[in-house]
Design an enzyme around this catalytic site. Structure first.
Site, PDB file in Angstrom:
ATOM      1  CG  HIS A   1      42.504  37.107  48.914  1.00  0.00           C
ATOM      2  ND1 HIS A   1      43.368  36.295  48.192  1.00  0.00           N
ATOM      3  CD2 HIS A   1      42.905  38.382  48.678  1.00  0.00           C
ATOM      4  CE1 HIS A   1      44.237  37.049  47.555  1.00  0.00           C
ATOM      5  NE2 HIS A   1      43.987  38.326  47.831  1.00  0.00           N
TER       6      HIS A   1
ATOM      7  CG  HIS B   1      39.145  41.810  41.724  1.00  0.00           C
ATOM      8  ND1 HIS B   1      39.612  43.035  42.146  1.00  0.00           N
ATOM      9  CD2 HIS B   1      40.252  41.012  41.570  1.00  0.00           C
ATOM     10  CE1 HIS B   1      40.930  43.001  42.229  1.00  0.00           C
ATOM     11  NE2 HIS B   1      41.339  41.780  41.899  1.00  0.00           N
TER      12      HIS B   1
END
Length: 183
Positions: free
Chosen positions: A36, A126
Site C-alpha cells: 500500500h 513509496h
C-alpha cells in the site's frame, strides 16, 4: 486500534512490484497483499468519538484522483546500530497525490486532540516491499541499483482508512473504510 490512511494498489501494480521479491538474499519480503502507499499515519485510536471524527474528516475530502507509477528503489536506514533497512519502491511525482496527502494530513491534524503528536513527517511516496537485516554497503547498493519492473500508470479511485494488526508473521492491514475520489 492502530490506524493509517493510504492507497490500496491495483492488481497490475501489485504484480509488477511483487516481481522484485527474492532479488536479494537475507531480506524479509512483504507479501504483495500488504502493499500500500501510506498517506498519513494516525497511530493508536482508543476513543470511539475520535474514530468517528476521523471518518467525518476523511469523508469531507474532495480531491483529484492521483496516478501511481512505480519509479525507482530506495531505502530507509535504521537509526539503531543493528537495525534493519526498509526497502521500498518509489512513485513518480504526481501533483494530485501530493495534494491528496496534504488534505488528509491537514484535516486529520486538526481533528486530533491538542497534546497528541501530530504527523508532519516529510512525505516520500513509496511502497514498502521488505526489510534487510544487518545491511552492509554492498547489499544496499545492489538494492538501489535494482530496476523496477515496467508497470502501466494507474489512476486511484479511492483512498482508504486502514487498521494495522500486528501478527507474528508480520503486520496485516485491514481496510475499514473507502473514500471515493472525484475528477
Amino acid at each position: 486500534m492502530r490506524l493509517f490512511v493510504g492507497l490500496e494498489l491495483p492488481l497490475p501494480l501489485l504484480h509488477a512490484i511483487g516481481e522484485l521479491r527474492g532479488g536479494l538474499p537475507d531480506v524479509t519480503w512483504q507479501s504483495p497483499e500488504s502493499y500500500h502507499l501510506t498517506l498519513h499515519f494516525i497511530g493508536e485510536v482508543t476513543h470511539p468519538h475520535l474514530h468517528e471524527e476521523i471518518h467525518h474528516v476523511l469523508s469531507a475530502i474532495r480531491a483529484t484522483p492521483p496516478v501511481l507509477q512505480p519509479a525507482g528503489t530506495g531505502l530507509f536506514t535504521s537509526a539503531r546500530p543493528n537495525g534493519s533497512d526498509t526497502l521500498w519502491i518509489g512513485c513518480a511525482p504526481d501533483d494530485a497525490l501530493t495534494t491528496l496527502r496534504e488534505k488528509v494530513r491537514k484535516g486529520l491534524n486538526r481533528a486530533i486532540p491538542a497534546g497528541t503528536e501530530r504527523n508532519s513527517r516529510h512525505f516520500t511516496p513509496h511502497v514498502t516491499v521488505g526489510r534487510m537485516e544487518h545491511p552492509d554497503q554492498e547489499r544496499r547498493q545492489r538494492w538501489l541499483a535494482t530496476t523496477v519492473p515496467a508497470a502501466e500508470a494507474q489512476t486511484m479511485g479511492h483512498f482508504t482508512l486502514f487498521r494495522s494488526i500486528r501478527h507474528a508473521d508480520g503486520p496485516f492491514y485491514e481496510p475499514l473504510e473507502h473514500y471515493p475520489l472525484q475528477f
